[in-house]
Design an enzyme around this catalytic site. Structure first.
Site, short mmCIF file in Angstrom:
data_model
loop_
_atom_site.label_atom_id
_atom_site.label_comp_id
_atom_site.label_asym_id
_atom_site.label_seq_id
_atom_site.Cartn_x
_atom_site.Cartn_y
_atom_site.Cartn_z
N TYR A 224 0.81 -1.22 0.00
CA TYR A 224 0.00 0.00 0.00
C TYR A 224 0.85 1.27 0.00
O TYR A 224 0.39 2.33 -0.39
CB TYR A 224 -0.94 0.04 1.21
CG TYR A 224 -2.08 -0.97 1.15
CD1 TYR A 224 -2.16 -1.92 0.15
CD2 TYR A 224 -3.08 -0.95 2.11
CE1 TYR A 224 -3.18 -2.83 0.10
CE2 TYR A 224 -4.12 -1.87 2.06
CZ TYR A 224 -4.16 -2.81 1.06
OH TYR A 224 -5.20 -3.72 1.01
N LYS B 140 2.86 -15.26 3.18
CA LYS B 140 2.81 -15.98 1.91
C LYS B 140 4.25 -16.32 1.57
O LYS B 140 4.77 -16.02 0.49
CB LYS B 140 2.14 -15.09 0.84
CG LYS B 140 1.78 -15.79 -0.44
CD LYS B 140 0.60 -16.75 -0.33
CE LYS B 140 0.43 -17.52 -1.62
NZ LYS B 140 -0.46 -18.67 -1.52
N ASP C 209 -3.77 -17.86 2.25
CA ASP C 209 -4.91 -18.55 1.63
C ASP C 209 -5.52 -19.56 2.62
O ASP C 209 -6.74 -19.66 2.77
CB ASP C 209 -4.52 -19.22 0.31
CG ASP C 209 -3.14 -19.87 0.34
OD1 ASP C 209 -2.37 -19.61 1.28
OD2 ASP C 209 -2.83 -20.65 -0.57
N ASP D 190 -5.96 -6.37 5.75
CA ASP D 190 -7.13 -5.65 5.23
C ASP D 190 -8.23 -6.65 4.87
O ASP D 190 -9.39 -6.52 5.25
CB ASP D 190 -6.68 -4.87 3.99
CG ASP D 190 -7.70 -3.84 3.53
OD1 ASP D 190 -8.74 -3.72 4.18
OD2 ASP D 190 -7.44 -3.16 2.53
N ASP E 285 -11.82 -7.99 7.32
CA ASP E 285 -13.21 -7.87 6.83
C ASP E 285 -13.90 -9.23 6.83
O ASP E 285 -15.09 -9.34 7.12
CB ASP E 285 -13.24 -7.30 5.41
CG ASP E 285 -13.39 -5.78 5.42
OD1 ASP E 285 -13.00 -5.16 6.44
OD2 ASP E 285 -13.89 -5.21 4.44
#
Ligand code: NAD
Length: 364
Positions: free
Chosen positions: A135, A190, A222, A246, A250
Protein backbone atom coordinates in the site's frame (compact mmCIF):
# COMPACT_ATOMS: atom_id res chain seq x y z
CA UNK A 1 -7.72 15.09 27.31
CA UNK A 2 -8.36 16.39 23.84
CA UNK A 3 -10.22 14.23 21.35
CA UNK A 4 -10.27 15.10 17.66
CA UNK A 5 -13.64 14.18 16.18
CA UNK A 6 -13.50 13.48 12.44
CA UNK A 7 -16.95 12.29 11.27
CA UNK A 8 -16.16 12.18 7.52
CA UNK A 9 -18.71 11.22 4.89
CA UNK A 10 -21.85 9.15 4.37
CA UNK A 11 -22.96 7.39 7.55
CA UNK A 12 -19.83 8.78 9.25
CA UNK A 13 -21.70 11.83 10.53
CA UNK A 14 -24.68 9.76 11.74
CA UNK A 15 -22.70 7.16 13.69
CA UNK A 16 -20.30 9.75 15.11
CA UNK A 17 -23.17 11.74 16.61
CA UNK A 18 -24.16 8.65 18.61
CA UNK A 19 -20.60 7.93 19.80
CA UNK A 20 -20.19 11.54 20.98
CA UNK A 21 -23.54 11.31 22.77
CA UNK A 22 -22.27 8.23 24.61
CA UNK A 23 -18.94 9.85 25.53
CA UNK A 24 -20.79 12.84 26.96
CA UNK A 25 -22.66 10.83 29.60
CA UNK A 26 -19.57 9.21 31.11
CA UNK A 27 -18.75 12.01 33.59
CA UNK A 28 -15.28 12.42 32.14
CA UNK A 29 -13.52 15.71 31.55
CA UNK A 30 -12.36 16.07 28.00
CA UNK A 31 -12.30 18.60 25.22
CA UNK A 32 -13.46 17.74 21.73
CA UNK A 33 -12.80 19.52 18.48
CA UNK A 34 -14.47 18.51 15.24
CA UNK A 35 -12.96 18.85 11.76
CA UNK A 36 -13.80 17.91 8.20
CA UNK A 37 -12.10 14.94 6.56
CA UNK A 38 -12.55 12.92 3.36
CA UNK A 39 -15.05 14.01 0.73
CA UNK A 40 -16.54 16.64 3.05
CA UNK A 41 -13.09 18.23 3.43
CA UNK A 42 -12.46 18.03 -0.30
CA UNK A 43 -15.71 19.92 -0.97
CA UNK A 44 -14.86 22.64 1.55
CA UNK A 45 -11.06 22.92 1.23
CA UNK A 46 -10.12 21.13 -1.99
CA UNK A 47 -8.23 18.38 -0.13
CA UNK A 48 -9.41 15.26 1.78
CA UNK A 49 -6.90 15.89 4.57
CA UNK A 50 -6.51 19.67 4.94
CA UNK A 51 -3.61 20.95 7.00
CA UNK A 52 -5.97 22.21 9.71
CA UNK A 53 -7.42 18.70 10.14
CA UNK A 54 -3.98 17.10 10.19
CA UNK A 55 -2.77 19.64 12.77
CA UNK A 56 -5.79 18.95 14.96
CA UNK A 57 -5.12 15.21 14.72
CA UNK A 58 -1.48 15.76 15.66
CA UNK A 59 -2.30 17.94 18.66
CA UNK A 60 -5.08 15.70 20.06
CA UNK A 61 -4.52 12.86 22.55
CA UNK A 62 -6.75 10.60 20.47
CA UNK A 63 -8.75 10.72 17.26
CA UNK A 64 -12.24 9.34 16.79
CA UNK A 65 -12.86 8.83 13.10
CA UNK A 66 -16.15 8.00 11.34
CA UNK A 67 -15.71 6.89 7.74
CA UNK A 68 -14.86 8.50 4.41
CA UNK A 69 -15.68 7.94 0.78
CA UNK A 70 -18.39 8.10 -1.79
CA UNK A 71 -18.67 6.64 -5.24
CA UNK A 72 -19.06 10.15 -6.66
CA UNK A 73 -15.35 10.77 -5.97
CA UNK A 74 -14.18 7.65 -7.84
CA UNK A 75 -13.11 9.66 -10.89
CA UNK A 76 -11.00 12.17 -8.94
CA UNK A 77 -7.23 12.03 -9.21
CA UNK A 78 -6.05 9.57 -6.53
CA UNK A 79 -4.47 12.21 -4.25
CA UNK A 80 -7.85 13.96 -3.89
CA UNK A 81 -9.94 10.88 -3.18
CA UNK A 82 -11.48 10.74 0.32
CA UNK A 83 -9.70 7.48 1.25
CA UNK A 84 -6.34 9.26 0.91
CA UNK A 85 -7.18 11.03 4.17
CA UNK A 86 -6.95 7.76 6.10
CA UNK A 87 -3.67 6.81 4.47
CA UNK A 88 -2.35 10.32 5.18
CA UNK A 89 -3.33 10.21 8.84
CA UNK A 90 -1.76 6.77 9.29
CA UNK A 91 1.45 7.93 7.64
CA UNK A 92 1.79 11.35 9.31
CA UNK A 93 0.89 10.05 12.77
CA UNK A 94 2.98 6.86 12.49
CA UNK A 95 -0.05 4.65 13.21
CA UNK A 96 1.56 1.33 12.38
CA UNK A 97 -0.43 -1.11 14.52
CA UNK A 98 -4.06 -1.78 13.68
CA UNK A 99 -6.06 -3.73 16.26
CA UNK A 100 -9.23 -5.31 14.98
CA UNK A 101 -10.95 -7.44 17.56
CA UNK A 102 -13.60 -9.79 16.20
CA UNK A 103 -15.92 -10.65 19.05
CA UNK A 104 -19.18 -12.45 18.50
CA UNK A 105 -21.65 -11.33 21.13
CA UNK A 106 -23.65 -14.23 22.43
CA UNK A 107 -26.86 -12.38 21.48
CA UNK A 108 -25.71 -12.17 17.84
CA UNK A 109 -24.62 -15.71 17.10
CA UNK A 110 -27.62 -16.05 14.78
CA UNK A 111 -26.67 -12.92 12.80
CA UNK A 112 -23.39 -14.53 11.70
CA UNK A 113 -23.18 -16.14 8.30
CA UNK A 114 -21.67 -19.21 9.97
CA UNK A 115 -23.39 -21.83 12.11
CA UNK A 116 -23.93 -20.51 15.66
CA UNK A 117 -21.76 -23.21 17.25
CA UNK A 118 -18.78 -22.11 15.14
CA UNK A 119 -18.93 -18.48 16.32
CA UNK A 120 -20.48 -18.64 19.81
CA UNK A 121 -17.90 -17.18 22.19
CA UNK A 122 -15.59 -16.07 19.37
CA UNK A 123 -12.99 -13.57 20.58
CA UNK A 124 -10.03 -13.12 18.26
CA UNK A 125 -7.75 -10.18 17.65
CA UNK A 126 -6.35 -9.37 14.23
CA UNK A 127 -3.29 -7.14 14.32
CA UNK A 128 -2.60 -5.65 10.93
CA UNK A 129 0.60 -3.76 10.07
CA UNK A 130 -0.66 -0.48 8.74
CA UNK A 131 2.05 1.72 7.28
CA UNK A 132 4.07 -0.59 5.05
CA UNK A 133 3.60 -3.32 2.46
CA UNK A 134 2.31 -2.88 -1.06
CA UNK A 135 0.00 0.00 0.00
CA UNK A 136 2.92 2.36 0.59
CA UNK A 137 5.83 0.72 -1.26
CA UNK A 138 7.56 2.75 -3.97
CA UNK A 139 7.97 2.75 -6.90
CA UNK A 140 4.44 2.35 -8.19
CA UNK A 141 2.68 3.59 -11.26
CA UNK A 142 1.89 2.95 -14.89
CA UNK A 143 4.38 2.46 -17.69
CA UNK A 144 5.11 0.61 -20.89
CA UNK A 145 6.32 -2.91 -20.17
CA UNK A 146 9.87 -3.66 -21.28
CA UNK A 147 9.65 -7.37 -20.40
CA UNK A 148 7.12 -9.85 -19.02
CA UNK A 149 4.46 -11.62 -21.06
CA UNK A 150 3.58 -8.57 -23.18
CA UNK A 151 6.59 -6.28 -23.81
CA UNK A 152 5.45 -2.92 -25.17
CA UNK A 153 2.01 -3.16 -23.53
CA UNK A 154 0.71 -0.64 -21.01
CA UNK A 155 1.10 -2.01 -17.45
CA UNK A 156 0.65 -0.98 -13.83
CA UNK A 157 2.84 -2.00 -10.90
CA UNK A 158 3.16 -1.65 -7.12
CA UNK A 159 5.99 -2.57 -4.77
CA UNK A 160 5.64 -4.96 -1.85
CA UNK A 161 8.29 -4.31 0.81
CA UNK A 162 8.91 -4.62 4.53
CA UNK A 163 11.99 -3.57 6.47
CA UNK A 164 13.27 -5.43 9.54
CA UNK A 165 12.29 -2.69 12.06
CA UNK A 166 8.76 -2.55 10.63
CA UNK A 167 8.32 -6.29 11.13
CA UNK A 168 10.02 -6.31 14.52
CA UNK A 169 7.81 -3.61 16.01
CA UNK A 170 4.52 -5.16 14.86
CA UNK A 171 5.69 -8.59 16.06
CA UNK A 172 6.41 -7.12 19.52
CA UNK A 173 2.93 -5.55 19.57
CA UNK A 174 1.37 -8.93 18.71
CA UNK A 175 3.32 -10.94 21.30
CA UNK A 176 2.59 -8.36 23.99
CA UNK A 177 -1.12 -8.34 23.13
CA UNK A 178 -1.18 -12.17 23.23
CA UNK A 179 0.34 -12.11 26.73
CA UNK A 180 -2.81 -10.34 27.93
CA UNK A 181 -5.03 -12.92 26.18
CA UNK A 182 -4.61 -16.64 25.45
CA UNK A 183 -0.89 -16.42 24.67
CA UNK A 184 -1.04 -17.60 21.08
CA UNK A 185 0.04 -15.74 17.95
CA UNK A 186 -0.58 -16.89 14.38
CA UNK A 187 1.62 -15.05 11.90
CA UNK A 188 -0.01 -14.99 8.48
CA UNK A 189 2.26 -14.76 5.45
CA UNK A 190 2.81 -15.98 1.91
CA UNK A 191 6.35 -17.16 2.51
CA UNK A 192 6.00 -19.94 -0.04
CA UNK A 193 5.77 -17.42 -2.90
CA UNK A 194 6.85 -13.95 -1.78
CA UNK A 195 10.34 -12.93 -0.71
CA UNK A 196 8.87 -10.13 1.42
CA UNK A 197 6.89 -12.64 3.45
CA UNK A 198 9.71 -15.16 3.84
CA UNK A 199 11.61 -12.28 5.43
CA UNK A 200 8.50 -11.42 7.52
CA UNK A 201 8.36 -15.00 8.81
CA UNK A 202 12.11 -15.12 9.61
CA UNK A 203 11.95 -11.87 11.60
CA UNK A 204 8.78 -12.89 13.50
CA UNK A 205 10.56 -16.12 14.54
CA UNK A 206 13.56 -14.10 15.77
CA UNK A 207 11.35 -11.74 17.83
CA UNK A 208 9.48 -14.72 19.25
CA UNK A 209 12.64 -15.81 21.06
CA UNK A 210 11.92 -12.96 23.53
CA UNK A 211 8.43 -14.33 24.27
CA UNK A 212 8.88 -17.98 25.24
CA UNK A 213 5.58 -17.90 27.16
CA UNK A 214 3.63 -17.18 23.94
CA UNK A 215 2.98 -19.91 21.35
CA UNK A 216 3.68 -19.00 17.72
CA UNK A 217 2.47 -20.68 14.57
CA UNK A 218 2.55 -19.67 10.92
CA UNK A 219 -0.11 -19.90 8.27
CA UNK A 220 -0.21 -19.01 4.58
CA UNK A 221 -2.78 -16.34 3.89
CA UNK A 222 -4.91 -18.55 1.63
CA UNK A 223 -5.13 -21.19 4.36
CA UNK A 224 -5.83 -18.51 6.98
CA UNK A 225 -8.77 -17.27 4.91
CA UNK A 226 -10.10 -20.82 4.87
CA UNK A 227 -9.48 -21.54 8.57
CA UNK A 228 -11.20 -18.30 9.57
CA UNK A 229 -14.49 -19.66 8.25
CA UNK A 230 -13.80 -23.29 9.12
CA UNK A 231 -12.69 -23.01 12.76
CA UNK A 232 -12.36 -19.34 13.73
CA UNK A 233 -12.19 -20.05 17.44
CA UNK A 234 -8.85 -21.81 16.94
CA UNK A 235 -7.21 -18.37 16.59
CA UNK A 236 -6.22 -16.01 19.39
CA UNK A 237 -4.02 -13.21 17.99
CA UNK A 238 -3.39 -13.04 14.25
CA UNK A 239 -0.56 -10.79 13.06
CA UNK A 240 -0.11 -10.00 9.41
CA UNK A 241 0.86 -7.41 6.81
CA UNK A 242 -1.15 -4.49 5.54
CA UNK A 243 -2.86 -6.09 2.54
CA UNK A 244 -3.53 -9.55 4.01
CA UNK A 245 -4.78 -7.88 7.19
CA UNK A 246 -7.13 -5.65 5.23
CA UNK A 247 -8.80 -8.65 3.65
CA UNK A 248 -8.78 -11.06 6.61
CA UNK A 249 -10.17 -8.50 9.05
CA UNK A 250 -13.21 -7.87 6.83
CA UNK A 251 -13.70 -11.62 6.56
CA UNK A 252 -13.51 -11.87 10.35
CA UNK A 253 -16.05 -9.04 10.58
CA UNK A 254 -18.73 -11.17 9.01
CA UNK A 255 -18.15 -13.91 11.58
CA UNK A 256 -19.36 -11.49 14.23
CA UNK A 257 -22.67 -10.85 12.51
CA UNK A 258 -22.02 -7.52 10.84
CA UNK A 259 -19.26 -5.15 9.96
CA UNK A 260 -21.40 -2.63 11.83
CA UNK A 261 -20.27 -4.26 15.11
CA UNK A 262 -16.50 -4.11 14.60
CA UNK A 263 -14.39 -1.40 16.21
CA UNK A 264 -10.72 -0.81 15.45
CA UNK A 265 -7.73 1.03 16.83
CA UNK A 266 -4.64 2.21 14.98
CA UNK A 267 -1.81 2.98 17.37
CA UNK A 268 1.58 4.64 17.21
CA UNK A 269 4.59 3.61 19.28
CA UNK A 270 3.36 5.47 22.37
CA UNK A 271 -0.25 4.26 22.14
CA UNK A 272 -1.66 7.47 20.74
CA UNK A 273 -4.31 6.29 18.37
CA UNK A 274 -6.97 6.74 15.78
CA UNK A 275 -10.18 4.84 16.53
CA UNK A 276 -12.71 4.01 13.87
CA UNK A 277 -15.30 1.45 12.89
CA UNK A 278 -13.96 -1.20 10.52
CA UNK A 279 -16.58 -0.38 7.93
CA UNK A 280 -16.70 2.39 5.34
CA UNK A 281 -19.08 5.27 4.70
CA UNK A 282 -21.86 2.98 3.36
CA UNK A 283 -23.20 5.40 0.74
CA UNK A 284 -26.02 2.92 0.02
CA UNK A 285 -27.64 3.60 3.41
CA UNK A 286 -26.31 7.11 4.18
CA UNK A 287 -28.93 9.62 5.33
CA UNK A 288 -31.51 6.94 6.07
CA UNK A 289 -30.88 6.81 9.82
CA UNK A 290 -30.48 3.02 9.79
CA UNK A 291 -26.71 2.54 10.14
CA UNK A 292 -25.45 0.58 13.11
CA UNK A 293 -23.53 2.97 15.39
CA UNK A 294 -22.18 0.24 17.69
CA UNK A 295 -18.82 -0.22 15.92
CA UNK A 296 -18.12 3.49 16.42
CA UNK A 297 -19.37 3.45 20.01
CA UNK A 298 -17.15 0.42 20.70
CA UNK A 299 -14.25 2.25 18.99
CA UNK A 300 -14.77 5.06 21.51
CA UNK A 301 -14.48 2.44 24.28
CA UNK A 302 -11.19 1.22 22.79
CA UNK A 303 -10.00 4.85 22.70
CA UNK A 304 -10.74 5.27 26.40
CA UNK A 305 -8.88 2.06 27.22
CA UNK A 306 -5.79 2.32 24.97
CA UNK A 307 -5.07 6.04 24.62
CA UNK A 308 -6.88 7.87 27.43
CA UNK A 309 -6.27 5.49 30.32
CA UNK A 310 -9.94 5.24 31.30
CA UNK A 311 -10.50 1.46 31.40
CA UNK A 312 -13.53 1.71 33.69
CA UNK A 313 -15.31 4.09 31.33
CA UNK A 314 -14.50 1.68 28.49
CA UNK A 315 -16.01 -1.19 30.50
CA UNK A 316 -19.16 0.87 31.07
CA UNK A 317 -19.64 1.37 27.34
CA UNK A 318 -19.01 -2.29 26.53
CA UNK A 319 -21.42 -3.47 29.24
CA UNK A 320 -24.05 -1.03 27.99
CA UNK A 321 -23.73 -2.42 24.44
CA UNK A 322 -24.25 -5.95 25.77
CA UNK A 323 -27.28 -4.77 27.77
CA UNK A 324 -28.83 -3.18 24.71
CA UNK A 325 -28.33 -6.34 22.68
CA UNK A 326 -29.75 -8.43 25.52
CA UNK A 327 -32.80 -6.16 25.53
CA UNK A 328 -33.36 -7.26 21.93
CA UNK A 329 -32.61 -4.00 20.12
CA UNK A 330 -31.10 -4.40 16.65
CA UNK A 331 -30.28 -2.18 13.72
CA UNK A 332 -31.20 -3.68 10.34
CA UNK A 333 -27.76 -5.24 9.71
CA UNK A 334 -28.03 -7.47 12.82
CA UNK A 335 -31.79 -7.86 12.97
CA UNK A 336 -33.29 -11.33 13.18
CA UNK A 337 -36.78 -12.71 13.82
CA UNK A 338 -38.00 -11.94 17.34
CA UNK A 339 -35.81 -8.86 17.89
CA UNK A 340 -36.79 -5.21 17.63
CA UNK A 341 -35.53 -3.19 14.68
CA UNK A 342 -34.29 0.29 15.65
CA UNK A 343 -32.56 3.14 13.84
CA UNK A 344 -29.15 4.71 14.42
CA UNK A 345 -30.38 7.32 16.88
CA UNK A 346 -32.53 4.93 18.89
CA UNK A 347 -29.59 2.57 19.23
CA UNK A 348 -27.37 5.41 20.51
CA UNK A 349 -30.12 6.50 22.92
CA UNK A 350 -30.43 2.95 24.22
CA UNK A 351 -26.68 2.75 24.95
CA UNK A 352 -26.90 6.09 26.76
CA UNK A 353 -29.87 4.80 28.76
CA UNK A 354 -27.97 1.65 29.72
CA UNK A 355 -24.97 3.71 30.88
CA UNK A 356 -27.05 6.15 32.89
CA UNK A 357 -29.09 3.37 34.49
CA UNK A 358 -32.36 4.23 32.78
CA UNK A 359 -34.64 1.51 31.45
CA UNK A 360 -33.91 0.52 27.88
CA UNK A 361 -37.25 0.93 26.17
CA UNK A 362 -38.45 -1.57 23.62
CA UNK A 363 -41.78 -1.52 21.89
CA UNK A 364 -42.54 -5.17 22.55
P1 NAD B 1 -18.80 -0.18 3.43
O1 NAD B 1 -18.16 -0.75 4.63
O2 NAD B 1 -19.06 1.27 3.44
O3 NAD B 1 -20.18 -0.95 3.15
C1 NAD B 1 -20.25 -2.34 2.88
C2 NAD B 1 -21.66 -2.85 3.19
O4 NAD B 1 -21.84 -2.87 4.60
C3 NAD B 1 -22.75 -1.94 2.63
O5 NAD B 1 -23.84 -2.75 2.24
C4 NAD B 1 -23.17 -1.09 3.82
O6 NAD B 1 -24.50 -0.65 3.78
C5 NAD B 1 -22.94 -2.05 4.98
N1 NAD B 1 -22.54 -1.32 6.20
C6 NAD B 1 -21.34 -0.74 6.44
N2 NAD B 1 -21.35 -0.16 7.65
C7 NAD B 1 -22.56 -0.37 8.17
C8 NAD B 1 -23.18 0.00 9.40
N3 NAD B 1 -22.55 0.72 10.35
N4 NAD B 1 -24.47 -0.36 9.61
C9 NAD B 1 -25.13 -1.09 8.70
N5 NAD B 1 -24.60 -1.49 7.52
C10 NAD B 1 -23.32 -1.12 7.26
O7 NAD B 1 -17.86 -0.57 2.19
P2 NAD B 1 -17.99 -0.18 0.63
O8 NAD B 1 -19.42 -0.12 0.22
O9 NAD B 1 -17.06 -1.07 -0.05
O10 NAD B 1 -17.37 1.28 0.54
C11 NAD B 1 -18.14 2.48 0.58
C12 NAD B 1 -17.18 3.66 0.66
O11 NAD B 1 -16.49 3.63 1.91
C13 NAD B 1 -16.11 3.65 -0.43
O12 NAD B 1 -15.93 4.97 -0.87
C14 NAD B 1 -14.88 3.11 0.29
O13 NAD B 1 -13.70 3.54 -0.29
C15 NAD B 1 -15.07 3.71 1.64
N6 NAD B 1 -14.39 3.01 2.75
C16 NAD B 1 -13.93 3.79 3.75
C17 NAD B 1 -13.34 3.20 4.84
C18 NAD B 1 -12.92 4.09 5.97
O14 NAD B 1 -13.35 5.23 6.05
N7 NAD B 1 -12.09 3.61 6.89
C19 NAD B 1 -13.22 1.81 4.93
C20 NAD B 1 -13.74 1.03 3.88
C21 NAD B 1 -14.33 1.64 2.79
Amino acid sequence: MKIAILPGDGIGTEIMAEAVKVLNVLDLTFETETALVGGAAYEAHGHPLPESTLNLAKSADAILFGAVGDWKYDKLERQYRPEQAILGLRKHLGLFANFRPAICYEQLTHASSLKPELVAGLDILIIRELTGDIYFGQPRGRRTAVDGHFPGAEEAFDTMRYSRPEIERIAHVAFQAARKRNKKVTSVDKANVLETFQFWKDVVIEVHAQYPDVALDHMYVDNAAMQLVKAPKAFDVVVTGNMFGDILSDEAAMLTGSIGMLPSASLDKSNKGLYEPSHGSAPDIAGKGIANPLATILSAAMMLRFSLNQPQAADRIESAVKAVLSAGLRTGDIWSEGTQRVGTREMGDAVVAAITGKTITTKS
